[in-house]
Design an enzyme around this catalytic site. Structure first.
Site, PDB file in Angstrom:
ATOM      1  N   GLU A   9       1.184   6.386 -16.082  1.00 13.79           N
ATOM      2  CA  GLU A   9       0.129   6.609 -17.376  1.00 13.79           C
ATOM      3  C   GLU A   9       0.506   7.323 -18.334  1.00 13.79           C
ATOM      4  OE1 GLU A   9      -2.802   8.377 -14.438  1.00 13.79           O
ATOM      5  OE2 GLU A   9      -3.113   6.166 -13.304  1.00 13.79           O
ATOM      6  N   GLU A  23      -1.572  -2.092  -8.653  1.00 13.55           N
ATOM      7  CA  GLU A  23      -2.459  -1.303  -7.881  1.00 13.55           C
ATOM      8  C   GLU A  23      -3.713  -1.927  -7.209  1.00 13.55           C
ATOM      9  OE1 GLU A  23      -3.080   2.524  -8.506  1.00 13.55           O
ATOM     10  OE2 GLU A  23      -0.439   2.950  -8.780  1.00 13.55           O
TER      11      GLU A  23
HETATM   12  C1  XIL Z   1      -4.893   7.939  -5.934  1.00 10.28           C
HETATM   13  C2  XIL Z   1      -5.240   7.729  -4.373  1.00 10.28           C
HETATM   14  O1  XIL Z   1      -5.032   6.388  -3.738  1.00 10.28           O
HETATM   15  C3  XIL Z   1      -5.648   8.923  -3.712  1.00 10.28           C
HETATM   16  O2  XIL Z   1      -5.680   8.593  -2.427  1.00 10.28           O
HETATM   17  C4  XIL Z   1      -4.899  10.584  -4.251  1.00 10.28           C
HETATM   18  O3  XIL Z   1      -6.266  11.368  -3.792  1.00 10.28           O
HETATM   19  C5  XIL Z   1      -5.074   9.988  -6.196  1.00 10.28           C
HETATM   20  O4  XIL Z   1      -4.118   9.011  -6.060  1.00 10.28           O
HETATM   21  N1  XIL Z   1      -3.428   5.277 -10.471  1.00 10.28           N
HETATM   22  C6  XIL Z   1      -2.184   5.725  -9.250  1.00 10.28           C
HETATM   23  C7  XIL Z   1      -2.532   6.302  -8.129  1.00 10.28           C
HETATM   24  O5  XIL Z   1      -1.060   5.614 -10.132  1.00 10.28           O
HETATM   25  O6  XIL Z   1      -1.384   6.780  -7.481  1.00 10.28           O
HETATM   26  C8  XIL Z   1      -3.514   6.559  -7.961  1.00 10.28           C
HETATM   27  O7  XIL Z   1      -3.518   6.293  -6.352  1.00 10.28           O
HETATM   28  C9  XIL Z   1      -4.424   6.132  -8.372  1.00 10.28           C
HETATM   29  C10 XIL Z   1      -5.460   5.569  -9.756  1.00 10.28           C
END
Ligand code: XIL
Length: 392
Positions: free
Chosen positions: A185, A301
């Site tokens: 990101e 994701e």
């Molecule tokens: C999120 C997790 O799923 C949560 O449990 C945590 O509290 C915060 O991070 N983008 C990403 C992930 O790259 O690492 C994130 O994961 C969700 C959004």
């Protein structure tokens, strides 16, 4: 997702959490075989039928694709049934918290000197014992940085912190990791920089080439891992997502022109079931452009938020499934897409219960398995997309 926004929302949402837990709805155990009549009520033209009873990992593997999920140590160690399901369905695992600097109740970096690999090691061992590959997520991100980092990091020591972190963490798993999200990101058009980069501590301390540097350090630390740049907000046919896609392409072209050792783009794909602006054509074109740079693509994701859909459970599940199938059929049509990981496998363990809860407080249903670990229509949708995908 904009994690800044999400994290601020998080505290407000905590109050609702106890009510959300345990509100799951059971689905019959033989759900997969019973789908057609249910679906016919909604949209007779839309099939969800499947042949055979192969797992998602097997269906994906038949096409040369890897399928898997994000997992958390706490969930895997507390539920043997869930661990069994993960072993059955997944060909790759990515720790959701355990390889971030700090996340949830896990701190890989409790302080500037130390590393606590225990929870991530447990996941890696679980994977090895079950012949499941491992992904690393994530080395360089503006989020999930510990308090000590905020207090101690500065322009003078940031490069050493970065070097030590990448070398030690990747070194610890060298040769055992399929792919690493090296930088996560890094883009943010809302910060209004001409180069499209997001204002992060790393950018502030090291300048724009912190991205190139991170990849070079990663390549040294583990020459066998596929090195990935991971980003969100690339999916929809909206001005914001189009701006993000263009910014990603610009960044990837820049990195390639510098000879940065980058191998893949990770597309997070946190989708929302109520958004109807997905264009298979637009998205497919973007994937083609990324592939033409000589990069692989991973859907890293994937989940489908259902918090804005009507309460009706069947309707919700059908809509979520439709989103999965439309998205994945477009994505898998591009042969450079070599991996799909969902952000969790069961609605029992999803970050969206906390980050995108429903106003009516009903449990969210964004993943392929329900809270009782039974497959939903979303599972069929993913399976169908794999079955139809061209072979790599
Ligand atoms: C999120 C997790 O799923 C949560 O449990 C945590 O509290 C915060 O991070 N983008 C990403 C992930 O790259 O690492 C994130 O994961 C969700 C959004």
């Amino acid at each position: 997702m904009d994690n800044n926004k999400l994290l601020t929302r998080r505290n407000t949402l905590k109050l609702c959490l106890p009510a959300l837990v345990g509100m799951g709805t059971a689905i019959g155990a033989n759900f997969i075989g019973e789908l057609e009549p249910t679906l016919a009520l909604d949209n007779p033209k839309r099939s969800s039928s499947l042949s055979g009873n192969k797992s998602l990992k097997e269906r994906a593997a038949a096409k040369g694709i890897i399928f898997g999920s994000a997992v958390r140590y706490n969930d895997l160690t507390s539920s043997p049934g869930y661990a069994k399901l993960i072993a059955r369905e997944c060909g790759i695992l990515v720790p959701e918290w355990e390889l971030k600097w700090v996340c949830g109740d896990k701190a890989l970096r409790p302080n500037a000197r130390d590393f606590d690999f225990k929870p991530a090691d447990w996941i890696a061992d679980f994977g090895r014992k079950n012949k499941i590959l491992l992904r690393g997520h994530t080395l360089v991100w503006h989020d999930s940085l510990p308090k000590w980092f905020e207090e101690q990091a500065n322009a003078k020591n940031a490069e050493l912190l970065l070097r030590t972190h990448i070398k030690t963490v990747m070194g610890h798993y060298a040769g055992k990791v399929h792919s690493w999200d090296v930088v996560n990101e890094a883009l943010g058009w809302w910060d209004r920089r001409p180069d499209g980069l997001r204002n992060t501590p790393w950018l502030k301390f090291l300048g724009k080439d912190y991205i190139d540097l991170s990849f070079r350090l990663a390549a040294e630390a583990d020459p066998n891992a596929l090195l990935t740049y991971n980003e969100f907000g690339l999916d929809y046919n909206t001005p914001e997502d189009e701006a993000k896609r263009q910014a990603v392409l610009k960044l990837l072209r820049y990195l390639k022109s510098k000879g940065t050792p980058i191998h893949a783009l990770g597309i997070q794909a946190h989708l929302s079931a109520e958004i109807s602006t997905f264009s298979q054509q637009k998205f497919r074109k973007f994937l083609g452009e990324v592939a033409s740079l000589g990069l692989k693509i991973m859907i890293t994701e994937l989940d489908v938020a259902d918090n804005k859909l009507p309460l009706d459970l069947r309707k919700r599940d059908r809509t979520v499934a439709r989103v999965y199938e439309d998205y994945l059929s477009a994505a898998l049509d591009e042969k450079a897409v070599i991996m799909v990981t969902t952000w969790g496998l069961s609605d029992r363990y999803t970050w969206l219960s906390e980050f995108a809860p429903r106003k009516d407080r009903a449990a969210v249903r964004p993943l392929p398995f329900d809270r009782n670990l039974q497959p939903k229509l979303a599972w069929n949708a993913i399976a169908r997309a794999f079955d139809r995908a061209p072979k790599r």
